[in-house]
Design an enzyme around this catalytic site. Structure first.
Site, short mmCIF file in Angstrom:
data_model
loop_
_atom_site.label_atom_id
_atom_site.label_comp_id
_atom_site.label_asym_id
_atom_site.label_seq_id
_atom_site.Cartn_x
_atom_site.Cartn_y
_atom_site.Cartn_z
N ASP A 31 0.88 -1.16 0.00
CA ASP A 31 0.00 0.00 0.00
C ASP A 31 0.93 1.22 0.00
O ASP A 31 2.12 1.10 0.33
CB ASP A 31 -0.87 -0.05 1.27
CG ASP A 31 -1.66 1.22 1.45
OD1 ASP A 31 -2.30 1.66 0.48
OD2 ASP A 31 -1.63 1.78 2.57
N ASP A 54 -0.09 5.02 1.00
CA ASP A 54 -0.30 6.00 2.08
C ASP A 54 -0.22 5.32 3.44
O ASP A 54 -1.01 4.43 3.75
CB ASP A 54 -1.69 6.65 1.92
CG ASP A 54 -1.80 7.49 0.65
OD1 ASP A 54 -0.91 8.34 0.45
OD2 ASP A 54 -2.75 7.30 -0.12
N GLY A 102 -7.44 3.89 3.37
CA GLY A 102 -7.52 2.90 2.29
C GLY A 102 -8.75 3.03 1.42
O GLY A 102 -8.85 2.40 0.37
N VAL A 103 -9.71 3.84 1.86
CA VAL A 103 -10.98 3.99 1.13
C VAL A 103 -10.83 5.11 0.10
O VAL A 103 -10.15 6.11 0.35
CB VAL A 103 -12.10 4.31 2.16
CG1 VAL A 103 -13.41 4.62 1.48
CG2 VAL A 103 -12.25 3.14 3.14
N ARG A 118 -11.44 8.37 -2.46
CA ARG A 118 -11.82 9.74 -2.13
C ARG A 118 -13.34 9.89 -2.09
O ARG A 118 -13.91 10.41 -1.12
CB ARG A 118 -11.22 10.69 -3.18
CG ARG A 118 -11.15 12.13 -2.74
CD ARG A 118 -10.58 12.98 -3.86
NE ARG A 118 -9.34 12.45 -4.39
CZ ARG A 118 -8.82 12.78 -5.56
NH1 ARG A 118 -9.40 13.68 -6.33
NH2 ARG A 118 -7.69 12.23 -5.99
N SER A 129 -5.29 5.43 -3.99
CA SER A 129 -5.11 6.85 -4.30
C SER A 129 -4.95 7.10 -5.80
O SER A 129 -4.19 6.42 -6.48
CB SER A 129 -3.88 7.38 -3.58
OG SER A 129 -3.61 8.70 -4.02
N ASP A 155 -1.63 -0.66 6.05
CA ASP A 155 -1.86 -0.01 7.36
C ASP A 155 -3.35 0.20 7.64
O ASP A 155 -3.69 0.72 8.70
CB ASP A 155 -1.15 1.35 7.41
CG ASP A 155 -1.81 2.37 6.51
OD1 ASP A 155 -2.20 2.01 5.39
OD2 ASP A 155 -1.95 3.54 6.93
#
Ligand code: BG6
Ligand code: MG
Length: 219
Positions: A9, A11, A46-47, A49, A116, A170
């Site tokens: 991942d 971010d 993780g979701v 925008r 993202s 994360d």
């Protein structure tokens, strides 16, 4: 356990942008009359925008129009991009470079699987773009985490089977996505929040692929 590829991942795993997302969302939530807390934010990690804004609108009991939502999405992204303007290699999280070097020296394939839409831009800013065989970002999937699509696509690009992939995440939504993809998952953060992960540590620092495999084996 035969790990041939690692999917990271972005971010909160490779770079410390999670706080920047949090503060940008906090400003948007404030406009909708909601004090966005850490607990809320864990659910946003993780979701995508647009799905994040839907969650915030629900928590705020806000019924704004589609046009207003589009404005807020643009505002959130502008705010976020402003706050990461000076992002550079210094913002790579501790242990990342050593772990990537370890994986390279062991001949494993490396990918990024991120929700993202700014992922490539950020990877370029921190100087890591060229270290990955595949970069699958929020522009390339129909469904974002907790749907497994992003990780399945990354594995396909690398030509690796799911059971040979380790996901590093994360976010609770990302851990779920990795498990749904049928992959091994290494969670970074609070084990109570990332309880579906095969193992959980506070960060990457000090680990090699061998030490992680050993930990997963004994877990
Ligand atoms: C994820 C972050 O990686 O990307 C989320 O954990 C963020 O906080 C999501 O909302 C979408 O990012 P972006 O950059 O497309 O707004
Ligand atoms: Mg993350």
């Amino acid at each position: 356990m035969n790990i041939k590829a690692v999917i990271f991942d972005l971010d909160g795993v490779l770079t410390d942008t999670a706080g920047h997302h949090y503060f940008a969302w906090k400003e948007i939530a404030f406009k909708l009359g909601l004090n966005l807390t850490h607990e809320h934010n864990e659910k946003l990690k993780g979701v995508s925008r647009s799905e994040s804004l839907e969650l915030i609108c629900n928590w705020a009991n806000s019924n704004i129009s589609k046009a207003d939502k589009l404005k807020l999405l643009e505002e959130k992204n502008n705010r976020y991009l402003e706050s990461i303007e000076n992002l550079s290699a210094k913002d790579i999280l501790p242990g990342v470079t050593d772990f990537l070097n370890d994986l390279d020296s062991r001949g494993l394939s490396l990918a990024v699987g991120s929700s993202s839409k700014n992922a490539r831009f950020i990877l370029r800013k921190i100087g890591l773009e060229r270290r990955f065989t595949a970069i699958v970002d929020g522009n390339m999937v129909a469904k974002t985490k907790p749907d497994p699509e992003v990780f399945i696509k990354a594995a396909e690009f690398m030509g690796k089977a799911a059971e040979n992939c380790l996901v590093v995440e994360d976010a609770p939504a990302g851990v779920q996505a990795g498990k749904k993809a049928g992959m091994w998952v290494w969670g970074l953060g609070n084990p109570a929040e990332l309880n579906l992960a095969d193992i959980c540590t506070t960060g990457l620092q000090g680990f090699t692929i061998d030490s992680i495999k050993e930990l997963m084996h004994s877990a």
